[in-house]
Design an enzyme around this catalytic site. Sequence first.
Site, PDB file in Angstrom:
ATOM      1  N   SER A 173      34.370  30.201  21.721  1.00 49.47           N
ATOM      2  CA  SER A 173      34.856  29.261  22.386  1.00 49.47           C
ATOM      3  C   SER A 173      34.406  27.930  21.802  1.00 49.47           C
ATOM      4  CB  SER A 173      34.555  29.475  23.895  1.00 49.47           C
ATOM      5  OG  SER A 173      34.671  28.247  24.417  1.00 49.47           O
ATOM      6  N   CYS A 229      30.054  29.426  35.760  1.00 47.88           N
ATOM      7  CA  CYS A 229      31.363  30.147  36.330  1.00 47.88           C
ATOM      8  C   CYS A 229      31.321  30.571  37.740  1.00 47.88           C
ATOM      9  CB  CYS A 229      32.073  31.150  35.365  1.00 47.88           C
ATOM     10  SG  CYS A 229      32.061  30.437  33.936  1.00 47.88           S
TER      11      CYS A 229
END
Length: 393
Positions: free
Chosen positions: A206, A332
């Site tokens: 990422s 998250c």
Amino acid sequence: MFNRVKQPNSGIAYLDNNATTALDERVLAAMLPYLRGQHGNPSSSHQLGRQARAAIDQARQQVAGLVAAHSSQVVFTSGGTEANNLALKGVAQRLPPGLIACSAVEHSSVLAPLAALQNDGWRLAKLTVDSDGYLVDEVLQQVVSRKPALLAVMAANNETGIVYDTQPVARSAREVGAIVLVDAVQAAGKYPLNFTASGAHLMSLSAHKIHGPQGIGALVVDKAVDMMPLLHGGGHERGRRAGTENVAAIVGFGKAAELAADELEARRRHTGILRAHLESRLTAELPKAVIFGQRAERLPNTCFFAVPGLDGETLLMALDQLGIAVSSGSACTTGDVAPSPVLMAMGIEADLARAAVRVSLSKDTTRDDVDRFVDSLKAQVLALQRFGSLACA
Ligand code: PLP
């Protein structure tokens, strides 16, 4: 050395780099032409289209270079979450339902697609970890003897920073014919990585964890892997992921990957020195502080710790008011008051896990940022001892 960025929002001690990192100015400069003027669709045959295609080809090589893969193995995705979903669902859809194994400390972008696959008849076996955060070898061997079709193991954990030696795990899994996914979203750019040596068939990456833009990532795919795309459409990304490419973001990812590879050692040294300073102050000045995974090999930028009696989420809010950004666990799962599943998997007591705070550093972090954090933390602990609650900022 590397280019340290003074952020426009300076005043904030940003210590949440495992959640996301600031865009590097050099990355922004590489992206800008593709947001301003050079707007060709890489599938177009004219000049502007060809320029966009060439820029993507270069970025593909830069991203491959970060993990010593071949550029033809890189499939661009919208981020690490999509890369993990593509790997797991893509492979599972080509196979009859069977057993999947994953470590108990995987990121939700691995655990959630695996939970979804259970609805399609797949069974899931979790590889337990010990109190140091390491995989328990006997459990691994037991699970492998049940011949999983897929196995997911991360290269480094987002909360504890613990680094996993994926090679022996992957070797055992490969021996029984499993396809191996290595989630390298946190490890890439912070730790030396080699796609082939990791034992992975599939590796997720990422950009925004390495000072690239948000919303772009990649799945590195061994060409032998048969995988169903999640997105059907044109033949983009060699038929692995349809949709017009996000050229500027891909170019930014490429540049960020190149810089992360070039500056890997300097960044490791810089964050390692600051983390050692942070942890020596924590140990000396808050002797009750517990640093999770301290005996394990960790990413040099990550310190996940708890001061017994504190509430991590409340502390995070109090520090936020003082202009200090940390996390009480994985970004998250913020808002979820349940203790960190990673710490639960390591057998940490729930109350201590609820006190956990994650400090994650980057090339841009200064010693002053770290000192501000420790000084403010101490003030909060003192207030708790005196008044039974955290100090108001
Ligand atoms: N895997 C790990 C280990 C992560 O830490 C994260 C993000 O925090 C992801 C996957 C998801 O990546 P992205 O934010 O690019 O979707």
